[in-house]
Design an enzyme around this catalytic site. Structure first.
Site, PDB file in Angstrom:
ATOM      1  N   GLY A   1     -61.015 -41.029  86.148  1.00  0.00           N
ATOM      2  CA  GLY A   1     -60.909 -41.868  87.336  1.00  0.00           C
ATOM      3  C   GLY A   1     -60.721 -41.024  88.583  1.00  0.00           C
ATOM      4  O   GLY A   1     -61.371 -39.990  88.775  1.00  0.00           O
TER       5      GLY A   1
ATOM      6  N   GLY B   1     -60.270 -37.048  88.594  1.00  0.00           N
ATOM      7  CA  GLY B   1     -61.321 -36.075  88.321  1.00  0.00           C
ATOM      8  C   GLY B   1     -61.865 -36.169  86.913  1.00  0.00           C
ATOM      9  O   GLY B   1     -62.112 -37.257  86.391  1.00  0.00           O
TER      10      GLY B   1
ATOM     11  N   GLY C   1     -69.527 -43.120  86.031  1.00  0.00           N
ATOM     12  CA  GLY C   1     -69.542 -42.330  84.797  1.00  0.00           C
ATOM     13  C   GLY C   1     -70.933 -41.822  84.463  1.00  0.00           C
ATOM     14  O   GLY C   1     -71.099 -40.673  84.010  1.00  0.00           O
ATOM     15  N   ASP C   2     -71.949 -42.653  84.687  1.00  0.00           N
ATOM     16  CA  ASP C   2     -73.329 -42.239  84.435  1.00  0.00           C
ATOM     17  C   ASP C   2     -73.727 -41.102  85.372  1.00  0.00           C
ATOM     18  O   ASP C   2     -74.413 -40.152  84.966  1.00  0.00           O
ATOM     19  CB  ASP C   2     -74.277 -43.419  84.630  1.00  0.00           C
ATOM     20  CG  ASP C   2     -73.845 -44.636  83.848  1.00  0.00           C
ATOM     21  OD1 ASP C   2     -73.280 -44.463  82.750  1.00  0.00           O
ATOM     22  OD2 ASP C   2     -74.062 -45.767  84.326  1.00  0.00           O
TER      23      ASP C   2
END
Length: 325
Positions: free
Chosen positions: A241, A244, A270-271
């Protein structure tokens, strides 16, 4: 070349709200937009924007609006025909950056569609550097399918990355997953909650508190991730998150963090992190630099509205600090 699989793609509908979301009330929207979605599609889009070749493999009806949207974006893709259309996922974005996602289950994949996707992956993987298996599995697909695909892809020479959640993640690399190293991906990308589930720090579906503790303590998170390396996963990339991300291999562990930013939307972060890592790996960067570029991409994504994905012009690598743990 990077190949991605999105077994459960979607058309992502972003509704930007004019005010705070209030359950049970009539809420007005300020704007609405549809974009092609699914984790593998997102990775392919960011990789392509970064100047590298990518092909997205996915199921899709020839007349599906999702495939039309991919063609309009000029994203190279291979679609295996299915009877139904892609699901529509709804994202409600509040003015302060809070997002609420409502994800549909998706169209089931029959045996013919699964076989077609596996064959398309093997064909595209020949000569590719990476194959990323991303996102949830649609109804009717066994939880261990990603592990089976990883084993089938080994003869191609392509390296494999898996980014999924829930039962599919546990079946891929959890304590009860097959012990054969051929079925374990080269790279695994959990978030903190998923790492807690994978390593037994929390029961499935009850990992929020444990995940928050890991986000606050990168050293503890690195120790947890190292148990996955011990099981045979070569590289573990853990997103934390706002704290880092971590990179853990048999050679060590690294933590990277971006200067504080104001998040606008977390969709696709995230992707984008995974895509940034793969781009840096293709450039021959070392572990610390791969992690820094990954964090820079993920942070760029959270500063963009809705499902907008970052390009090189959004990435601020110089605002990321990396340290070896």
């Amino acid at each position: 070349m990077i190949v991605t699989l999105t077994a459960n793609p979607s058309l992502d509908r972003l509704v930007a709200l004019a005010g705070v979301l209030e359950r049970g009330a009539v809420v007005r929207s300020a704007a609405a937009v549809d974009q092609p979605g699914g984790k593998g599609v997102n990775v392919a889009r960011v990789v392509t924007a970064g100047g590298r070749s990518a092909v997205a493999v996915l199921p899709g009806h020839p007349d599906d609006p999702l495939l039309l949207a991919l063609r309009e974006l000029h994203l190279v893709h291979t679609a295996v025909p299915i009877a139904g259309h892609a699901r529509v996922n709804l994202t409600l974005a509040e003015p302060d950056g809070t997002t609420t996602k409502v994800n549909a289950p998706g169209a089931p994949l029959d045996p013919a569609a699964r076989a077609g996707l596996a064959e398309a992956l093997r064909r595209e993987a020949e000569g590719a550097r990476w194959v990323a298996l991303s996102g949830s599995l649609p109804p009717g697909v066994d939880d261990d399918w990603y592990g089976c695909l990883v084993a089938q892809l080994r003869p191609t020479g392509a390296r494999t990355a898996v980014d999924t959640s829930g039962a599919a993640l546990l079946a891929t690399a959890g304590p009860d997953a097959p012990s054969a190293r051929t079925a374990l991906p080269d790279l695994l990308k959990p978030n903190a909650e998923e790492l807690a589930e994978l390593t037994g720090l929390a029961a499935p579906g009850r990992a929020a508190a444990a995940g928050a503790e890991l986000e606050a303590d990168p050293v503890a998170a690195a120790k947890a991730a190292s148990t996955l390396v011990d099981r045979g996963v070569e590289t573990v990339l853990v997103t934390l998150g706002g704290a880092g991300a971590l990179l853990v291999t048999a050679d060590g562990a690294w933590h990277a963090a971006h200067e504080p930013v104001t998040p606008v939307s977390t969709v696709g972060a995230g992707d984008s992190t995974l895509a940034g890592y793969l781009l840096a790996e293709l450039d021959g960067a070392d572990e610390a630099e791969r992690l820094a570029v990954a964090v820079a991409h993920g942070t760029a994504a959270v500063q963009l509205p809705g499902s907008t994905l970052p390009g090189p012009e959004h990435v601020q690598r110089d605002r990321v600090t990396t340290r070896r743990l």
